[in-house]
Write a protein that holds these residues in place. Sequence first.
Motif: not given
Length: 281
Positions: A252-270
């Motif tokens: 099972k997975i639980k979804l919770i309604k709350t305020s959140w923000k997707v990160p502006e970017s995901f940084s990797f070595s490449f």
Amino acid sequence: MELTLVQSDDWHLHLRDGELLQAVVPHSANHFGGAIVMPNLKSPVTTTAAAIRQVLMRSSLQARSSKVVFAIKLYPAGAITNSQEGVTDLLGKCSLVLEQMVQYNMPLLVHGEVTDPNHITTMDAVRFVESCEEGFVAATVTPRHLLLNRNVLFQGRLQPHNRCLPVPKEKSTAIVSAVTSGSKRFFLGTDGAPHERRRKECPCGCAGIYNAPAALALYAKVFEEAGALDKLEAFTSLNGPDFYGLPRNTSKIKLIKTSWKVPESFSFSFGDIIPMLQVKH
């Protein structure tokens, strides 16, 4: 404020290869139990052996019995990233493969786009799926085709991170109504397609929107706004495995309604990957 669902699988996902593969897998694994992974890599996946290493095709029987390959994907040549070696003559060159697929009950996945300027619309696609016999034809639906339209490519200035194929034509009430209706013909497929930032922000930039970190939340938003949260689980978690004849997940997975923000970017070595919701919509 909380919603517990059977854990979903992603029935349309791109993971790429090399460093990009290693970077993006955790984002999907955090939300989904499994995935149907697309074969359009730089060197297309065209054998069962390659599919075991990565994911897809040649002998239908061998593929089906591998417990790794569950479908074969049709790409029109040149329609999408790394599809240069795609199909140019479906009936002339693929008839034997299609016959074997029927014999061994192997689904055919179709990239629903042609390579001339006249593309199918979302309403047309809905009508086609609904016109077919239930259980034989179904459609995965992405977050972007439920939420966006072609204007997101040009808001304020060119928005390369919103470029995808097929291009969303309009925010279609027909497709929203279809997926929130409870119909078994439609189910979750994010078509999440990661590209390093420099490959998006350049001349002839790559097509694809990366949505793995936010996909489930976006689907929940659509169903909540439609007053259909009671039908969300069927779309995300039940219709897909039922169509493929595979077991449903037990976790099972639980979804919770709350305020959140997707990160502006995901940084990797490449380099960086820019996710959906971090460009102007």
